[in-house]
Design a protein around this motif. Structure first.
Motif, PDB file in Angstrom:
ATOM      1  N   ARG A 305      -4.048 -11.508  -6.901  1.00 56.34           N
ATOM      2  CA  ARG A 305      -2.944 -10.471  -6.755  1.00 56.34           C
ATOM      3  C   ARG A 305      -2.528 -11.271  -6.199  1.00 56.34           C
ATOM      4  NH1 ARG A 305      -7.798  -7.917  -7.839  1.00 56.34           N
ATOM      5  NH2 ARG A 305      -8.543  -8.491  -5.229  1.00 56.34           N
ATOM      6  N   ARG A 306      -3.022 -11.624  -4.844  1.00 56.79           N
ATOM      7  CA  ARG A 306      -2.303 -11.537  -3.801  1.00 56.79           C
ATOM      8  C   ARG A 306      -0.647 -13.089  -4.281  1.00 56.79           C
ATOM      9  NH1 ARG A 306      -4.459 -15.528   1.540  1.00 56.79           N
ATOM     10  NH2 ARG A 306      -2.503 -15.743   2.860  1.00 56.79           N
ATOM     11  N   VAL A 308       0.774 -13.053  -7.761  1.00 50.02           N
ATOM     12  CA  VAL A 308       1.497 -11.902  -8.097  1.00 50.02           C
ATOM     13  C   VAL A 308       2.633 -11.129  -6.982  1.00 50.02           C
ATOM     14  CG1 VAL A 308       1.615  -9.787  -8.943  1.00 50.02           C
ATOM     15  CG2 VAL A 308       0.270 -11.236 -10.346  1.00 50.02           C
ATOM     16  N   MET A 309       1.743 -10.874  -5.526  1.00 48.81           N
ATOM     17  CA  MET A 309       2.318  -9.918  -4.681  1.00 48.81           C
ATOM     18  C   MET A 309       3.319 -10.937  -3.995  1.00 48.81           C
ATOM     19  SD  MET A 309       1.197  -7.077  -4.825  1.00 48.81           S
ATOM     20  CE  MET A 309       1.585  -6.393  -3.108  1.00 48.81           C
ATOM     21  N   LYS A 310       3.264 -12.089  -4.056  1.00 51.01           N
ATOM     22  CA  LYS A 310       3.997 -13.019  -3.141  1.00 51.01           C
ATOM     23  C   LYS A 310       5.637 -13.493  -4.445  1.00 51.01           C
ATOM     24  CE  LYS A 310       1.346 -16.411  -0.716  1.00 51.01           C
ATOM     25  NZ  LYS A 310       0.802 -17.568  -0.204  1.00 51.01           N
ATOM     26  N   LYS A 312       6.311 -11.362  -6.271  1.00 47.04           N
ATOM     27  CA  LYS A 312       6.896 -10.114  -6.288  1.00 47.04           C
ATOM     28  C   LYS A 312       7.482 -10.000  -5.417  1.00 47.04           C
ATOM     29  CE  LYS A 312       6.076  -5.198  -6.884  1.00 47.04           C
ATOM     30  NZ  LYS A 312       5.764  -3.867  -7.373  1.00 47.04           N
ATOM     31  N   TYR A 313       7.945 -10.407  -3.751  1.00 47.96           N
ATOM     32  CA  TYR A 313       7.942 -10.278  -3.128  1.00 47.96           C
ATOM     33  C   TYR A 313       9.186 -11.407  -2.720  1.00 47.96           C
ATOM     34  CZ  TYR A 313       5.724  -5.620  -2.721  1.00 47.96           C
ATOM     35  OH  TYR A 313       5.396  -4.385  -2.718  1.00 47.96           O
TER      36      TYR A 313
END
Length: 623
Positions: A305-306, A308-310, A312-313
């Motif tokens: 998840r981390r 994917v968040m990286k 994404k942002y």
């Protein structure tokens, strides 16, 4: 046996047939002694009788290629071929009795007393109580060499059976007598002949592995999934239930129909057969793997998840950096201001603490110095009192001297006045006598009166002299008291000066000790840091050596258990011994170079307990 195990199924080599062949009723020693007593005994007859009477003994070796005086015995270490040449002659090689008597009568003390030293070989016999003359002993009835050897061996075994003996097996590493050289074939042959290999084989054929009851439950209780709700009545029943379920495939049926289990319960330990402990460890590893997967699942989900968040942002990263720089700069300014405030506050607190320390030191030093000051005042007052007393004594002495002088002058003046008055009276009387020559009776009375007056004056003079002597004695005693007071004053001043010097020395010593304590504290801190670094290095080296040794031991054990090729097993053992020899040679080279070698696996093993128990124990009961 101490653990209560049944060892009837364990097979081991028995050497009783060899002992029976050598020292039995029809053994070689009996046959050789009989052949020595027989008039025409010879070596060939001895060999033929021995072979004829021991045909059924399996350890006796007979071949058609042997000569009439040759025979063989299959000993524990291996077969040995004997050639019985001169056996009979050497067995009767005893000292004649007439030679012993001649030696005893010799003047040389060594020959007379120590020619036959039976006490060193446990051959001493009890002396007979009767003093009758002994009959001469023939050479034929004397003890033979084999009889003496058997007697000595029997006494030795008797002494060993009465004690708890421990054997040190010495192994010769090479035949060249060189250091750091290992000949593996020679070493293995020595271990095989000494019985070490047989002892290890017996241990591995029975129960090569063992663990304590508590350790079994601690390591393998997770394998027992069907535990009753109320628990087990005892620890032994829980262990039996656990191992019976887990090691069921190792069970087999005996010839009598009973089931043989793969483990045995002792009083304090559980003994496992070969392969059982490996199965338990593999089952335990499977459960650990399941639990590891359960623990890793949320961690890996969080990481994914981390990630994917990286992703994404990532596009907002360029805009975030300036904001972060401004925010971090503001935080840095706040931290800098806070640090300045903290430094100012520390300075103020330092000044306050310094003032408080000065006050505390002043109070403590005043508390220490007040008794000393009081003692100094008391000594000063005593000295002043002594000086005042001395001055008073001097004044009294001067007054007494003046009084004595005045008294002497007064007495002298009175005496002179009385003498003048007496002279005047005497002149008057003489004039009266001249006038009154006729009055002789009156003159006589005047003469008597003058004699009395003179006697009275003499007495008064004696009294004045006695008073003068007593005043002189008083003056002398006053002088002596004055001298004693002066000496006491001098000794008191000297002791006071010495005490002051001693106090100064103690203060200097105290200052030096405080400096030494500070330096020692600094050295201690440095030594602790050095010790921590060395300990970390030592633990790392020890862990590496332990892991290497355990891996090597597991490899050798697996090869010995599962391989049927004897040559391969021997090659693996030789390889393991070579590795150990190389490690020892490296440590010896380091020691010779003046460096400290890392400890071996035997010394580093206690530093940290392994999570996996070894298949063999160093203190095995079979060895």
């Amino acid at each position: 046996r101490a653990e209560g195990l049944d060892l009837a199924e364990i097979k081991y080599d028995d050497n009783s047939d060899v002992l029976e062949l050598i020292e039995g009723k029809l053994g070689l020693i009996k046959q050789l002694n009989e052949e020595c007593v027989r008039p025409k005994g010879n070596d060939q007859a001895f060999v033929s009788k021995a072979l004829q009477s021991n045909k059924t003994v399996p350890c006796l070796i007979t071949k058609r290629t042997f000569t009439p005086i040759e025979f063989g015995i299959h000993h524990y270490a291996g077969p040995v071929i004997y050639r019985a040449q001169d056996f009979v002659v050497r067995n009767t090689d005893t000292l004649p009795e007439d030679m012993k008597l001649a030696a005893k009568s010799c003047k040389n003390e060594i020959i007379a007393k120590h020619l036959e030293n039976n006490s060193s070989s446990n051959q001493t016999k009890s002396s007979e109580t009767s003093k009758a003359p002994k009959r001469a002993k023939s050479n034929l009835t004397a003890d033979t060499v084999m009889t003496q050897f058997k007697t000595q061996l029997t006494s030795l075994m008797k002494g060993l059976n009465q004690t708890q003996s421990r054997y040190v097996r010495c192994v010769k590493p090479n035949t060249q007598k060189r250091k750091l050289v290992m000949q593996h074939i020679t070493t293995l042959e020595q271990l095989r002949c000494a019985g070490v290999v047989a002892a290890v084989t017996i241990s591995r054929s029975a129960y090569p592995s063992k663990l304590g009851h508590e350790e079994v439950l601690k390591r393998y209780s997770m394998l027992n999934e069907g535990k009753p709700k109320g628990g087990y009545p005892s620890q032994e029943e829980e262990i039996i239930d656990l191992l019976t379920k887990t090691l069921k495939k190792f069970e087999y049926k005996k010839k009598d129909g009973s089931t043989a289990q793969a483990f045995a319960m002792g009083k304090t330990k559980v003994y496992f057969k070969g392969g059982c402990l490996e199965l338990l460890e593999s089952e335990r590893a499977k459960i650990w793997d399941k639990w590891a997967v359960k623990v890793q699942t949320p961690a890996r989900g969080f990481i994914a998840r981390r990630r994917v968040m990286k992703m994404k942002y990532a596009e907002f990263e360029a805009a975030v950096k300036p904001i972060q720089c401004m925010f971090r700069a503001a935080l840095a300014k706040l931290k800098l201001a806070q640090r300045k405030k903290d430094k100012k506050r520390e300075k103020r607190m330092g000044k306050k603490s310094k003032k408080a320390a000065i006050k505390i030191q002043a109070v403590v030093r005043g508390f220490i110095q007040r008794p000393r000051y009081k003692q100094a005042l008391i000594r000063k007052k005593e000295e002043e009192d002594l000086a005042n007393q001395l001055d008073k004594m001097k004044e009294k002495l001067a007054e007494a001297e003046d009084q004595r002088k005045r008294d002497l002058e007064d007495a002298k003046f009175q005496f002179e006045q009385e003498m003048e008055e007496y002279k005047e009276k005497l002149e008057d009387q003489l004039r009266a006598e001249a006038e009154k020559q006729n009055k002789s009776a009156q003159q006589q009375t005047l003469i008597d009166e003058s004699g009395k007056i003179i006697e009275y004056l003499r007495k008064e003079n004696m009294k004045l002299r006695q008073q003068c002597e007593s005043m002189k004695r008083d003056y002398k005693s006053l002088k002596e008291n004055n001298a004693r007071l002066m000496e006491a004053n001098a000794s008191a001043s000297n002791s006071f000066n010495q005490l002051n010097e001693h106090a100064k020395g103690l203060n200097a010593t105290n200052a030096r000790l405080i400096k030494n304590v500070d330096t020692y504290k600094k050295q201690l801190v440095k030594m602790k840091e050095d010790l921590k670094n060395r300990q970390a290095f030592y633990l790392a080296e020890a862990h590496a050596r332990v892991a290497y040794q355990k891996t090597l031991a597991r490899i050798v054990a697996q090869v010995q258990d599962k391989s049927r090729d004897a040559q391969l097993v021997e090659d693996v053992v030789i390889w393991a011994l070579e590795c150990e020899a190389e490690a020892k040679s490296e440590r010896a080279a380091l020691e010779n170079a003046g460096q400290k070698a890392p400890p071996g696996p035997a010394a580093a093993a206690p530093a940290k307990k392994s999570n996996r128990p070894s298949d063999s124990d160093s203190d095995s009961d079979s060895d």
